[in-house]
Design a protein around this motif. Structure first.
Motif, PDB file in Angstrom:
ATOM      1  N   PRO A 276       0.552  -0.963  -0.249  1.00  0.00           N
ATOM      2  CA  PRO A 276       0.083   0.167  -0.075  1.00  0.00           C
ATOM      3  C   PRO A 276       0.642   1.071   0.142  1.00  0.00           C
ATOM      4  O   PRO A 276       2.059   1.625   0.385  1.00  0.00           O
ATOM      5  CB  PRO A 276      -0.910  -0.258   1.351  1.00  0.00           C
ATOM      6  CG  PRO A 276       0.012  -0.616   1.741  1.00  0.00           C
ATOM      7  CD  PRO A 276       0.695  -2.109   1.729  1.00  0.00           C
ATOM      8  N   VAL A 277       0.244   2.163  -0.389  1.00  0.00           N
ATOM      9  CA  VAL A 277       0.679   3.612  -0.449  1.00  0.00           C
ATOM     10  C   VAL A 277       1.233   3.937   0.628  1.00  0.00           C
ATOM     11  O   VAL A 277       2.164   4.210   0.416  1.00  0.00           O
ATOM     12  CB  VAL A 277       0.258   4.526  -1.158  1.00  0.00           C
ATOM     13  CG1 VAL A 277       0.757   6.421  -0.949  1.00  0.00           C
ATOM     14  CG2 VAL A 277      -0.421   4.392  -2.357  1.00  0.00           C
ATOM     15  N   ALA A 278       0.412   3.302   1.620  1.00  0.00           N
ATOM     16  CA  ALA A 278       1.287   3.697   3.517  1.00  0.00           C
ATOM     17  C   ALA A 278       2.573   3.399   3.573  1.00  0.00           C
ATOM     18  O   ALA A 278       3.453   3.971   4.230  1.00  0.00           O
ATOM     19  CB  ALA A 278      -0.271   3.880   4.116  1.00  0.00           C
ATOM     20  N   SER A 279       2.714   2.504   3.058  1.00  0.00           N
ATOM     21  CA  SER A 279       4.275   1.100   3.725  1.00  0.00           C
ATOM     22  C   SER A 279       5.424   2.454   2.622  1.00  0.00           C
ATOM     23  O   SER A 279       6.425   1.116   2.702  1.00  0.00           O
ATOM     24  CB  SER A 279       3.514  -0.249   3.252  1.00  0.00           C
ATOM     25  OG  SER A 279       3.168  -0.218   1.997  1.00  0.00           O
ATOM     26  N   GLU A 360      12.924   5.996  -1.119  1.00  0.00           N
ATOM     27  CA  GLU A 360      11.431   5.931   0.138  1.00  0.00           C
ATOM     28  C   GLU A 360      11.203   4.347   0.024  1.00  0.00           C
ATOM     29  O   GLU A 360      10.857   3.263   0.483  1.00  0.00           O
ATOM     30  CB  GLU A 360      11.052   6.465   0.931  1.00  0.00           C
ATOM     31  CG  GLU A 360      11.599   7.720   1.825  1.00  0.00           C
ATOM     32  CD  GLU A 360      10.192   8.091   2.626  1.00  0.00           C
ATOM     33  OE1 GLU A 360       8.889   7.673   2.511  1.00  0.00           O
ATOM     34  OE2 GLU A 360      10.795   9.395   3.847  1.00  0.00           O
ATOM     35  N   ALA A 361      10.723   4.085  -1.746  1.00  0.00           N
ATOM     36  CA  ALA A 361      10.059   3.148  -2.274  1.00  0.00           C
ATOM     37  C   ALA A 361      11.021   2.495  -2.192  1.00  0.00           C
ATOM     38  O   ALA A 361      10.481   1.128  -2.132  1.00  0.00           O
ATOM     39  CB  ALA A 361       9.481   3.596  -3.498  1.00  0.00           C
ATOM     40  N   GLY A 363      13.209   1.873  -0.293  1.00  0.00           N
ATOM     41  CA  GLY A 363      13.981   0.892   1.020  1.00  0.00           C
ATOM     42  C   GLY A 363      13.106   0.299   1.355  1.00  0.00           C
ATOM     43  O   GLY A 363      13.153  -0.968   2.060  1.00  0.00           O
ATOM     44  N   ALA A 364      11.066   0.175   1.185  1.00  0.00           N
ATOM     45  CA  ALA A 364       9.925  -0.261   1.264  1.00  0.00           C
ATOM     46  C   ALA A 364      10.072  -1.592   0.760  1.00  0.00           C
ATOM     47  O   ALA A 364       9.832  -2.662   1.225  1.00  0.00           O
ATOM     48  CB  ALA A 364       9.128   0.516   1.181  1.00  0.00           C
ATOM     49  N   PHE A 365      10.372  -1.705  -0.241  1.00  0.00           N
ATOM     50  CA  PHE A 365      10.585  -2.660  -1.072  1.00  0.00           C
ATOM     51  C   PHE A 365      12.039  -3.721   0.007  1.00  0.00           C
ATOM     52  O   PHE A 365      11.502  -4.576  -0.384  1.00  0.00           O
ATOM     53  CB  PHE A 365      11.102  -2.515  -2.546  1.00  0.00           C
ATOM     54  CG  PHE A 365       9.811  -2.678  -3.098  1.00  0.00           C
ATOM     55  CD1 PHE A 365       9.201  -3.136  -3.773  1.00  0.00           C
ATOM     56  CD2 PHE A 365       9.231  -0.915  -3.508  1.00  0.00           C
ATOM     57  CE1 PHE A 365       8.119  -3.742  -4.523  1.00  0.00           C
ATOM     58  CE2 PHE A 365       8.139  -1.126  -4.582  1.00  0.00           C
ATOM     59  CZ  PHE A 365       7.647  -2.011  -4.815  1.00  0.00           C
ATOM     60  N   ARG A 366      12.803  -3.444   0.008  1.00  0.00           N
ATOM     61  CA  ARG A 366      14.168  -3.741   0.330  1.00  0.00           C
ATOM     62  C   ARG A 366      13.514  -4.234   2.370  1.00  0.00           C
ATOM     63  O   ARG A 366      13.698  -5.697   2.558  1.00  0.00           O
ATOM     64  CB  ARG A 366      15.259  -3.524   0.422  1.00  0.00           C
ATOM     65  CG  ARG A 366      15.648  -2.789  -1.014  1.00  0.00           C
ATOM     66  CD  ARG A 366      17.410  -1.953  -0.263  1.00  0.00           C
ATOM     67  NE  ARG A 366      18.527  -3.054   0.184  1.00  0.00           N
ATOM     68  CZ  ARG A 366      19.530  -2.453   1.064  1.00  0.00           C
ATOM     69  NH1 ARG A 366      19.881  -1.093   0.257  1.00  0.00           N
ATOM     70  NH2 ARG A 366      19.869  -2.704   1.146  1.00  0.00           N
TER      71      ARG A 366
END
Length: 638
Positions: A276-279, A360-361, A363-366
């Motif tokens: 989700p966008v929030a994450s 940030e995206a 980092g979120a995937f990692r």
């Protein structure tokens, strides 16, 4: 009955068949290669038959008298055709393959089906998908071997069970006070909730029916003894209305509701969208993007008003100015020049925001592919020790109940690591016996500790350390040895009288379901009530004089069995075991009626769901129980 296995489940299952159902049992165990042959030795002693299964002496040895003529032990290196033939599979009624190795169970099942197409097969498999395919394959093989064979009439079908799946709901419920005890069989979910004694002037809410009266007179759901292995007086199962009314000051176990949940292992609403966008983006970044978008919209509107161009053309010109790819507004109106300058400044602000969003995206995937760490302020959660075969089944049950969990596992390649990553459950990698591991799991602020590793000593050490950190912590331990479990419970109870301690044995919780499946009926599940077990089974009324022609009230035998639901679907549309795949799942109200009228008369065409004790189910199935003239074995399997 033939039981083949190499661990405690085989021994408990053999004892269950002998003690409860009074069946002749042949137990096939592995050969003990570390023990030299001795005259007069008892086969199977190397396995340590702590389940108190009476073992017969080897009849081939001179002067050896059989301890129990109805239990025979056969030693075999592996369950091949020779071993199964020696065990008498060709003339047996049922065969249970409960080796820990799935491949050994499948290989033996194929051989056994060829030796005896009419054999009832009960197979222990951890792999659910393989079990579903294997059931159909072995049933089809029986029909091919004997074209005129009716599996339903002979009850020679194949049943695949998992000790982990059978015990997981009870283990999950034991970790949390006040939560429902759960029995799940694919699409069917039964909930039994423990209720505290009503206060003065209050009316007890029994739900649909009262399943048991607890021996506890306080708020301790575990009763006077928290281990099912202890010898204290147990609860009263399936009491009648008079007993419930007279039992003042005692807690009850009531059937509260029946509902449907997704298949085991599904993440439900916990998974949500994949990312989700929030994450993906932080709150500050989202506000920055919203502000820049609003500024660009305002510039486009201002350009449309001042220049009189088409709105789409005005938005297009604004975007060109924003990215500095438009021609300078030389010779145009002052308004147009001002808007171009403002759009250029907005573009300068947009560049770092886009870079931050990309970082940030990434980092979120990692982070999504790595294990989460416990939050610093975590509290009120359950610390789950061990993500092996049992822990991997208990974890999704806890998450389905919306209980926060922090896992501790020493093996990065354990079965439940990937499941914890998918459910986004915090995991601490490390040996629980090392200092600092339980602290990292925030055990000092936890609600309960659920120790499910395969080593009894590890579970005990973790429980003792957690109690040293927090004396009132609720502790549920998986312990294998009976005497050891009883001694541990009593010691912890005496040292910490204000805390709740429970010991649970997976084989103790799973053995009744395997035994009942061998008797030819699919058991929907089992609910532990203190040290005893209630079974839920689906039975055809035809052929059962205790049910056929009787009303619901007349068919109820306190302490033995009780009809709790009626299947109203047509006989040709009924599922054999009331289970369903996700594609064919329907709400229980569509086929099962739970609020039964006491005056309804059961007919031969009906199928009912009964709650029964183990001995009560044995009597319903027409099995002879030991009486004064027919004493049972000298020792009792708990």
């Amino acid at each position: 009955m033939v039981v083949c296995g190499d661990d405690g489940l085989a021994r408990r299952l053999a004892g269950e068949l002998r003690e409860v159902y009074r069946e002749r049992v042949t137990l096939v165990v592995p050969v003990d290669r570390s023990r030299p042959p001795e005259v007069g030795r008892r086969p199977g002693r190397a396995l340590g038959l702590l389940g108190r299964v009476p073992v017969a002496r080897n009849p081939r040895l001179p002067g050896a008298e059989p301890a129990d003529p109805h239990l025979r032990v056969v030693e075999a290196a592996e369950p091949d055709e020779e071993a199964l033939t020696s065990a008498g599979v060709a003339g047996a009624a049922a065969l249970a393959l409960v080796y820990e190795d799935d491949e050994a169970n499948v290989r033996a099942a194929l051989v056994a089906r060829r030796l005896n197409p009419r054999l009832r097969l009960v197979i222990r498999l951890y792999n659910r998908k393989l079990g579903q395919h294997l059931e159909g394959l072995l049933d089809q093989a029986a029909i091919i071997a004997e074209p005129g064979l009716d599996l339903r009439e002979l009850d020679a079908s194949t049943t695949v069970l998992s000790d982990a799946d059978t015990a997981a709901p009870a283990l999950a419920a034991s970790a949390v006070a006040g939560t429902s005890k759960i029995v799940q069989a694919d699409g069917l979910l039964l909930r039994a909730v423990e209720r505290t004694p009503p206060g003065r002037g209050e009316v007890a809410d029994s739900g649909l029916c009262t399943l048991a009266l607890l021996s506890a007179t306080t708020g301790d759901p575990a009763g006077a003894e928290g281990s099912e292995l202890s010898g204290a007086r147990g609860p009263q199962l399936l009491p009648d209305d008079r007993a419930v009314a007279a039992a003042t000051g005692r807690g009850t176990v009531a059937l509260e509701a029946v509902a449907h949940i997704g298949p085991a292992g599904s993440t439900g609403r916990l998974a949500g969208a994949a990312f989700p966008v929030a994450s993906l983006f932080s709150r500050r970044l989202r506000w920055s993007l919203a502000a820049i978008t609003a500024a660009v919209g305002a510039l486009a509107v201002a350009s449309w008003i001042t220049t009189g161009d088409h709105p789409v053309h005005a938005a297009y010109i604004t975007l060109l100015d924003l990215f500095a790819i438009n021609e300078p507004a030389v010779g145009e109106s002052p308004e147009r020049k001002t808007l171009q300058i403002l759009a250029g400044f907005t573009g300068l602000l947009l560049l770092p925001v886009l870079v931050a969003a990309a970082l940030e995206a990434l980092g979120a995937f990692r982070t999504a592919t790595a294990l989460r760490r416990p939050p610093r302020r975590a509290s009120g959660h359950v610390v789950l020790l061990g993500l092996g075969k049992i822990g991997a089944r208990v974890l999704p049950r806890l998450r389905e109940l919306e209980i926060p969990v922090v896992c501790v596992e020493s093996d990065p390649e354990a079965r439940g690591i990937e499941l914890a990553r998918r459910l986004r459950v915090p995991v601490v990698l490390g040996d629980v016996t090392e200092e600092g591991v339980l602290e990292a799991a925030r055990v000092s602020r936890a609600h309960a500790l659920l120790a499910l590793t395969s080593a009894d000593i590890t579970n005990l050490e973790a429980a003792l350390y957690a109690r040293a950190v927090r004396p009132d912590l609720r502790v549920v331990m998986r312990l294998y040895e009976d005497d050891f479990a009883t001694a541990v419970y009593r010691t912890l109870r005496a040292a910490h009288p204000g805390a709740l301690t429970r010991s649970r044995s997976v084989t103790h919780l799973a053995a009744p379901a395997f035994a009942s499946a061998m008797m030819g009926r699919q058991v929907l599940g089992a609910i532990p009530v203190e040290r005893r077990v209630l079974l839920f089974a689906a039975l055809e009324v035809a052929g059962h004089p205790q049910l056929e022609g009787r009303t619901i009230a007349e068919s109820f035998r306190p302490g033995a069995w009780r009809v709790i639901a009626l299947d109203t679907s047509a006989p040709e549309d009924r599922r054999p075991d009331l289970s369903a795949t996700p594609e064919e799942t329907r709400l229980p109200e569509a086929g099962l009626v739970w609020d039964l009228h006491p005056g309804y008369v059961l007919t031969a065409q009906d199928r009912v769901v009964v709650a029964a004790t183990r001995r009560g189910l044995a009597e319903l199935l027409g099995r002879r129980l030991p009486g004064p003239a027919d004493p049972g074995p000298r020792s009792r399997t708990v």
